[in-house]
Design a protein around this motif. Structure first.
Motif, PDB file in Angstrom:
ATOM      1  N   TYR A   1       0.836  -1.204   0.000  1.00  8.44           N
ATOM      2  CA  TYR A   1       0.000   0.000   0.000  1.00  8.44           C
ATOM      3  C   TYR A   1       0.872   1.256   0.000  1.00  8.44           C
ATOM      4  CZ  TYR A   1      -3.439   3.432   1.562  1.00  8.44           C
ATOM      5  OH  TYR A   1      -4.234   4.548   1.659  1.00  8.44           O
TER       6      TYR A   1
ATOM      7  N   ARG B   1       2.684   1.633  -3.440  1.00 15.53           N
ATOM      8  CA  ARG B   1       1.770   2.153  -4.468  1.00 15.53           C
ATOM      9  C   ARG B   1       1.515   3.635  -4.260  1.00 15.53           C
ATOM     10  NH1 ARG B   1      -0.910  -2.551  -3.149  1.00 15.53           N
ATOM     11  NH2 ARG B   1      -2.621  -1.387  -2.213  1.00 15.53           N
ATOM     12  N   GLY B   2       1.321   4.047  -3.020  1.00 12.13           N
ATOM     13  CA  GLY B   2       1.117   5.461  -2.720  1.00 12.13           C
ATOM     14  C   GLY B   2       2.322   6.299  -3.113  1.00 12.13           C
TER      15      GLY B   2
ATOM     16  N   CYS C   1       4.520   5.536  -5.451  1.00 11.37           N
ATOM     17  CA  CYS C   1       4.563   5.567  -6.927  1.00 11.37           C
ATOM     18  C   CYS C   1       3.589   6.604  -7.474  1.00 11.37           C
ATOM     19  CB  CYS C   1       4.239   4.191  -7.501  1.00 11.37           C
ATOM     20  SG  CYS C   1       5.527   2.948  -7.212  1.00 11.37           S
ATOM     21  N   PHE C   2       2.375   6.627  -6.936  1.00  7.77           N
ATOM     22  CA  PHE C   2       1.382   7.613  -7.391  1.00  7.77           C
ATOM     23  C   PHE C   2       1.861   9.034  -7.085  1.00  7.77           C
ATOM     24  CE2 PHE C   2      -1.860   4.086  -6.954  1.00  7.77           C
ATOM     25  CZ  PHE C   2      -2.044   3.938  -8.323  1.00  7.77           C
ATOM     26  N   ALA C   3       2.467   9.237  -5.923  1.00  5.79           N
ATOM     27  CA  ALA C   3       2.949  10.569  -5.549  1.00  5.79           C
ATOM     28  C   ALA C   3       4.030  11.052  -6.521  1.00  5.79           C
ATOM     29  CB  ALA C   3       3.486  10.565  -4.117  1.00  5.79           C
TER      30      ALA C   3
ATOM     31  N   TYR D   1       4.528   9.956  -9.640  1.00  6.95           N
ATOM     32  CA  TYR D   1       3.923  10.172 -10.947  1.00  6.95           C
ATOM     33  C   TYR D   1       3.121  11.479 -10.981  1.00  6.95           C
ATOM     34  CZ  TYR D   1       1.333   9.643 -15.237  1.00  6.95           C
ATOM     35  OH  TYR D   1       0.797   9.878 -16.473  1.00  6.95           O
ATOM     36  N   ASN D   2       2.362  11.724  -9.937  1.00  8.42           N
ATOM     37  CA  ASN D   2       1.568  12.960  -9.893  1.00  8.42           C
ATOM     38  C   ASN D   2       2.451  14.205  -9.882  1.00  8.42           C
ATOM     39  OD1 ASN D   2      -0.882  11.600  -9.967  1.00  8.42           O
ATOM     40  ND2 ASN D   2      -1.085  11.558  -7.744  1.00  8.42           N
TER      41      ASN D   2
ATOM     42  N   GLU E   1      10.857   9.264  -1.856  1.00 11.76           N
ATOM     43  CA  GLU E   1       9.474   9.148  -1.381  1.00 11.76           C
ATOM     44  C   GLU E   1       9.321   7.952  -0.439  1.00 11.76           C
ATOM     45  OE1 GLU E   1       5.653  10.366  -0.797  1.00 11.76           O
ATOM     46  OE2 GLU E   1       7.085  11.440  -2.069  1.00 11.76           O
TER      47      GLU E   1
ATOM     48  N   SER F   1      10.064   3.439 -17.614  1.00 12.04           N
ATOM     49  CA  SER F   1       9.539   4.740 -17.997  1.00 12.04           C
ATOM     50  C   SER F   1       9.324   4.739 -19.503  1.00 12.04           C
ATOM     51  CB  SER F   1      10.519   5.842 -17.590  1.00 12.04           C
ATOM     52  OG  SER F   1      10.039   7.102 -18.018  1.00 12.04           O
TER      53      SER F   1
END
Length: 111
Positions: free
Chosen positions: A16, A19-20, A22-24, A26-27, A45, A87
């Protein structure tokens, strides 16, 4: 709609958090960034989230209990989850096969 929660995820909390992270990344950075830059951002991160992450850790690959090589994933989290960063617009079947082969040949159970 009723959502059922899966209760037998392997390393659920770590997954969890990863994944968070990775999203951070990417965002914040978006796509099209070189893998090395993404690796550095993701490492930061993950460590900011208090996860033990290692860059370029050496992972032994085994066949019939004999060491046959070494794989160097981009990151390892908690000495139990391998991360390989890509990427590009899409991941190929060859990318997936290669990573799953390394995962299966190692002592790691999640990547």
């Amino acid at each position: 709609m009723i959502q059922k929660k899966v209760t037998d995820f392997l390393y659920e909390q770590e997954s969890y958090e990863i994944r968070g992270a990775c999203f951070a990344v990417y965002n914040a950075l978006g796509g099209g960034i070189p893998e090395k830059i993404i690796e550095r951002a993701l490492f930061k991160e993950l460590t900011d989230r208090k996860l033990r992450a290692q860059k370029q850790a050496r992972v032994d690959v085994f066949y019939h209990h004999a060491k046959i090589g070494v794989y160097v994933p981009d990151l390892v989290v908690g000495e139990k989850i391998m991360i390989e960063i890509k990427s590009k617009p899409f991941i190929t079947k060859e990318d997936q096969k290669q990573f799953w082969g390394y995962l299966k040949g190692s002592n790691y159970m999640l990547g």
